[in-house]
Design a protein around this motif. Structure first.
Motif, PDB file in Angstrom:
ATOM      1  N   GLY A  55      47.276 -46.621-145.297  1.00  0.00           N
ATOM      2  CA  GLY A  55      47.024 -48.036-145.524  1.00  0.00           C
ATOM      3  C   GLY A  55      45.921 -48.283-146.523  1.00  0.00           C
ATOM      4  O   GLY A  55      45.808 -49.387-147.073  1.00  0.00           O
ATOM      5  N   SER A  56      45.084 -47.277-146.776  1.00  0.00           N
ATOM      6  CA  SER A  56      43.987 -47.404-147.743  1.00  0.00           C
ATOM      7  C   SER A  56      44.438 -47.136-149.173  1.00  0.00           C
ATOM      8  O   SER A  56      43.764 -47.554-150.119  1.00  0.00           O
ATOM      9  N   TRP A  57      45.561 -46.427-149.360  1.00  0.00           N
ATOM     10  CA  TRP A  57      46.005 -46.030-150.694  1.00  0.00           C
ATOM     11  C   TRP A  57      47.222 -46.798-151.198  1.00  0.00           C
ATOM     12  O   TRP A  57      47.423 -46.915-152.408  1.00  0.00           O
ATOM     13  N   TYR A  58      48.088 -47.269-150.296  1.00  0.00           N
ATOM     14  CA  TYR A  58      49.384 -47.785-150.722  1.00  0.00           C
ATOM     15  C   TYR A  58      49.530 -49.281-150.511  1.00  0.00           C
ATOM     16  O   TYR A  58      48.991 -49.854-149.560  1.00  0.00           O
ATOM     17  N   LYS A  59      50.319 -49.903-151.386  1.00  0.00           N
ATOM     18  CA  LYS A  59      50.640 -51.323-151.296  1.00  0.00           C
ATOM     19  C   LYS A  59      51.591 -51.580-150.126  1.00  0.00           C
ATOM     20  O   LYS A  59      52.250 -50.656-149.643  1.00  0.00           O
ATOM     21  N   PRO A  60      51.695 -52.871-149.679  1.00  0.00           N
ATOM     22  CA  PRO A  60      52.627 -53.179-148.589  1.00  0.00           C
ATOM     23  C   PRO A  60      54.062 -52.738-148.869  1.00  0.00           C
ATOM     24  O   PRO A  60      54.772 -52.310-147.964  1.00  0.00           O
ATOM     25  N   SER A  61      54.500 -52.836-150.123  1.00  0.00           N
ATOM     26  CA  SER A  61      55.873 -52.461-150.465  1.00  0.00           C
ATOM     27  C   SER A  61      56.053 -50.949-150.600  1.00  0.00           C
ATOM     28  O   SER A  61      57.181 -50.473-150.761  1.00  0.00           O
ATOM     29  N   GLU A  62      54.971 -50.185-150.532  1.00  0.00           N
ATOM     30  CA  GLU A  62      55.026 -48.730-150.695  1.00  0.00           C
ATOM     31  C   GLU A  62      54.820 -47.974-149.388  1.00  0.00           C
ATOM     32  O   GLU A  62      55.278 -46.837-149.245  1.00  0.00           O
ATOM     33  N   ILE A  63      54.136 -48.590-148.441  1.00  0.00           N
ATOM     34  CA  ILE A  63      53.621 -47.832-147.297  1.00  0.00           C
ATOM     35  C   ILE A  63      54.705 -47.420-146.304  1.00  0.00           C
ATOM     36  O   ILE A  63      54.633 -46.353-145.701  1.00  0.00           O
ATOM     37  N   GLY A  64      55.744 -48.255-146.138  1.00  0.00           N
ATOM     38  CA  GLY A  64      56.766 -47.928-145.148  1.00  0.00           C
ATOM     39  C   GLY A  64      57.483 -46.627-145.446  1.00  0.00           C
ATOM     40  O   GLY A  64      57.687 -45.793-144.565  1.00  0.00           O
ATOM     41  N   LYS A  65      57.868 -46.440-146.705  1.00  0.00           N
ATOM     42  CA  LYS A  65      58.580 -45.207-147.095  1.00  0.00           C
ATOM     43  C   LYS A  65      57.684 -43.984-146.935  1.00  0.00           C
ATOM     44  O   LYS A  65      58.123 -42.933-146.479  1.00  0.00           O
ATOM     45  N   ARG A  66      56.398 -44.126-147.338  1.00  0.00           N
ATOM     46  CA  ARG A  66      55.481 -42.988-147.204  1.00  0.00           C
ATOM     47  C   ARG A  66      55.194 -42.675-145.736  1.00  0.00           C
ATOM     48  O   ARG A  66      55.118 -41.509-145.338  1.00  0.00           O
ATOM     49  N   THR A  67      55.052 -43.710-144.923  1.00  0.00           N
ATOM     50  CA  THR A  67      54.832 -43.491-143.491  1.00  0.00           C
ATOM     51  C   THR A  67      56.056 -42.839-142.855  1.00  0.00           C
ATOM     52  O   THR A  67      55.926 -42.009-141.960  1.00  0.00           O
ATOM     53  N   ALA A  68      57.245 -43.219-143.336  1.00  0.00           N
ATOM     54  CA  ALA A  68      58.475 -42.614-142.808  1.00  0.00           C
ATOM     55  C   ALA A  68      58.509 -41.123-143.096  1.00  0.00           C
ATOM     56  O   ALA A  68      58.889 -40.316-142.242  1.00  0.00           O
ATOM     57  N   ILE A  69      58.120 -40.744-144.314  1.00  0.00           N
ATOM     58  CA  ILE A  69      58.090 -39.320-144.661  1.00  0.00           C
ATOM     59  C   ILE A  69      57.059 -38.596-143.799  1.00  0.00           C
ATOM     60  O   ILE A  69      57.307 -37.499-143.292  1.00  0.00           O
ATOM     61  N   PHE A  70      55.898 -39.229-143.618  1.00  0.00           N
ATOM     62  CA  PHE A  70      54.843 -38.626-142.798  1.00  0.00           C
ATOM     63  C   PHE A  70      55.309 -38.402-141.361  1.00  0.00           C
ATOM     64  O   PHE A  70      55.187 -37.293-140.823  1.00  0.00           O
ATOM     65  N   THR A  71      55.833 -39.443-140.725  1.00  0.00           N
ATOM     66  CA  THR A  71      56.237 -39.306-139.314  1.00  0.00           C
ATOM     67  C   THR A  71      57.436 -38.370-139.166  1.00  0.00           C
ATOM     68  O   THR A  71      57.559 -37.671-138.155  1.00  0.00           O
ATOM     69  N   SER A  72      58.307 -38.340-140.172  1.00  0.00           N
ATOM     70  CA  SER A  72      59.445 -37.413-140.115  1.00  0.00           C
ATOM     71  C   SER A  72      58.985 -35.964-140.118  1.00  0.00           C
ATOM     72  O   SER A  72      59.627 -35.098-139.523  1.00  0.00           O
ATOM     73  N   SER A  73      57.861 -35.702-140.794  1.00  0.00           N
ATOM     74  CA  SER A  73      57.355 -34.323-140.817  1.00  0.00           C
ATOM     75  C   SER A  73      56.953 -33.859-139.423  1.00  0.00           C
ATOM     76  O   SER A  73      57.081 -32.683-139.090  1.00  0.00           O
ATOM     77  N   GLY A  74      56.457 -34.791-138.588  1.00  0.00           N
ATOM     78  CA  GLY A  74      56.136 -34.437-137.210  1.00  0.00           C
ATOM     79  C   GLY A  74      57.386 -34.094-136.419  1.00  0.00           C
ATOM     80  O   GLY A  74      57.406 -33.126-135.641  1.00  0.00           O
ATOM     81  N   LEU A  75      58.442 -34.883-136.613  1.00  0.00           N
ATOM     82  CA  LEU A  75      59.702 -34.591-135.936  1.00  0.00           C
ATOM     83  C   LEU A  75      60.276 -33.256-136.403  1.00  0.00           C
ATOM     84  O   LEU A  75      60.854 -32.507-135.620  1.00  0.00           O
ATOM     85  N   ALA A  76      60.079 -32.967-137.691  1.00  0.00           N
ATOM     86  CA  ALA A  76      60.516 -31.661-138.196  1.00  0.00           C
ATOM     87  C   ALA A  76      59.752 -30.536-137.514  1.00  0.00           C
ATOM     88  O   ALA A  76      60.301 -29.449-137.278  1.00  0.00           O
TER      89      ALA A  76
END
Length: 475
Positions: A146-167
């Motif tokens: 949330g400190s680095w990305y715009k509102p329109s950018e953060i959802g996709k990056r958060t999705a990649i981040f949380t998916s790595s945990g599921l992986a």
């Protein structure tokens, strides 16, 4: 625009307006996402390994009794709960580039220690301290993104981040299934013990990578791969922060408690995270372990439940992309969808017609992991003006959800209630309904905030116009 360019825009969003900003985003994507994804991957790897070890010989070797597995998980989440706010507060004073790798090293060493335990009580102590340090990862990274990305950018990056945990969860099952056939009893070590050793060997270099390459926050970064212009651009391209990192004191308590964000997003994440119960309590593994006619092999018990993580990854990526498509409108849609999948999985488990129906319910429950992306992206977006408040509220979201999880899992999803978990099925349906209500309430509060912001912006525009006219009159 080429076809590939259109596909890139649909999947990853429109490219930045300037070449300089596009270069900046490429750099922060590479260095931030690689580290946080690797860290979260090994975080879940080191967390999920206990359930895989339990069904692969640990239960028999250490003579587990009754609900001791659930007690260990509850103690783990006790340490995880206590670590939420302190870890995020520490990062208001200690650079994330230092603190996040330190915590990664610490939980790695506790993971290694589990390989040498001889009694469930030893695991209880180890998992408590392991969890305290693991608590830095999820909420800390959510704040960093949330400190680095715009509102329109953060959802996709958060999705990649949380998916790595599921992986990481998926990979843990695959590793354990392979170890059973290749390393079991090698050098006098049982296969489940080798799992913890291997997980440590994976975690250690990831922590070292963070010390050298993680860039901190836009206002504090000293990363050599970012030029002075890029550091300035990283701050200027984001919405204005009126209260930056480190603004603490007693006013922070008032800013948190008196805001609707605290109450709404805490309740929202309590509801969402506790619809993950089938997945996070290893219900699939326990069900397969107890199954008769046919009975499943140890490898199958580890391999088959990876389908839940697979479903979670697909749902997380798709819904993360959808939420970014229109951030202020689509995120509440995801909450509605996840409430429906929770209710459906609970209903299917309650009255499964066949074994395939039970499998479908458990795999469908993997969709609930997508809430990790959307709900925290939603919270980040609504609190961008106050860095410290945003950090604490995000930590509180996870902390209070864990507090509910600790007794909820014992009451409704403990190992002795299998293979049907009848009470848990009703609890899943009830939590899905609760998620539906809280999602709608949060969206209505968001709409109210947007109207207030529009009125404030209009007032400022009028004042600015008056000042310009006054200056013209003086001239």
């Amino acid at each position: 625009m080429t076809i590939l360019g259109k596909i890139r825009e649909v999947v990853w969003g429109a490219p930045a307006a300037t070449k300089a900003e596009r270069h900046l985003i490429f750099k922060i994507d590479f260095f931030i996402l690689t580290y946080v994804c690797l860290m979260y991957w090994c975080n879940y790897l080191d967390r999920a390994n206990l359930n895989n070890a339990y069904v692969s010989g640990m239960r028999e070797d250490l003579k587990f009794k009754g609900t001791q597995l659930n007690q260990i998980n509850t103690i783990f989440y006790g340490g995880y709960l206590l670590g939420q706010i302190p870890n995020n507060i520490i990062m208001q004073r200690v650079r994330p580039r230092i603190w996040l790798p330190i915590t990664c090293l610490c939980w790695g060493f506790f993971t290694l220690g589990t390989a040498f335990t001889t009694h469930p009580h030893q695991i209880m102590v180890i998992r408590f301290f392991q969890a305290f340090f693991e608590a830095s990862c999820f909420v800390g990274v959510q704040w960093i993104l949330g400190s680095w990305y715009k509102p329109s950018e953060i959802g996709k990056r958060t999705a990649i981040f949380t998916s790595s945990g599921l992986a990481g969860t998926m990979f843990s099952g695959i590793i354990q299934g392979g170890i059973v056939g290749s390393l079991n009893n090698r050098h006098g070590f049982a296969g489940w013990r080798w799992l913890f050793v291997i997980d440590f060997l994976i975690t250690f270099p990831i922590a070292i990578y963070g010390f050298f390459f993680f860039p901190d926050t836009p206002l504090s970064t000293s990363a050599r791969y970012l030029s002075e212009h890029e550091r300035t651009l990283a701050v200027e391209r984001l919405p204005e922060v009126t209260k930056p990192r480190g603004v603490l004191g007693w006013s922070l308590i008032r800013r948190v408690i008196a805001s609707w964000h605290f109450w709404a997003f805490v309740l929202l994440w309590i509801a969402n995270s506790n619809t993950e119960m089938y997945s996070s309590n290893a219900i699939f593994q326990l069900y397969l372990k107890s199954a008769k006619n046919p009975a499943y092999t140890t490898s199958q018990v580890n391999y088959i439940p990876t389908s839940v993580s697979g479903m979670g990854i697909v749902a997380t990526l798709l819904l993360g992309w959808y939420s970014d498509y229109n951030p202020r409108r689509n995120r509440w849609h995801v909450g509605i969808l996840l409430s429906l999948t929770a209710i459906t999985s609970g209903a299917l488990m309650l009255r499964p017609v066949t074994r395939a129906g039970r499998f479908a319910a458990l795999i469908l429950n993997g969709c609930q992991y997508a809430g990790q992306t959307t709900m925290f992206a939603w919270a980040n977006d609504m609190m961008r003006g106050d860095d410290a408040k945003r950090s604490v509220v995000i930590a509180c979201m996870n902390m209070f959800s864990i507090a509910v999880y600790m007794f909820w899992s014992i009451l409704f999803y403990n190992a002795t209630q299998g293979p049907d978990w009848f009470k848990g099925d009703w609890a899943m349906i009830a939590m899905g309904l609760f998620l539906l209500i809280v999602t709608i309430a949060t969206f209505l509060l968001q709409r109210r905030q947007e109207k207030q912001e529009a009125q404030t912006d209009g007032f400022r525009d009028v004042q600015t116009h008056k000042e310009i006219l006054q200056e013209d009159g003086k001239a």
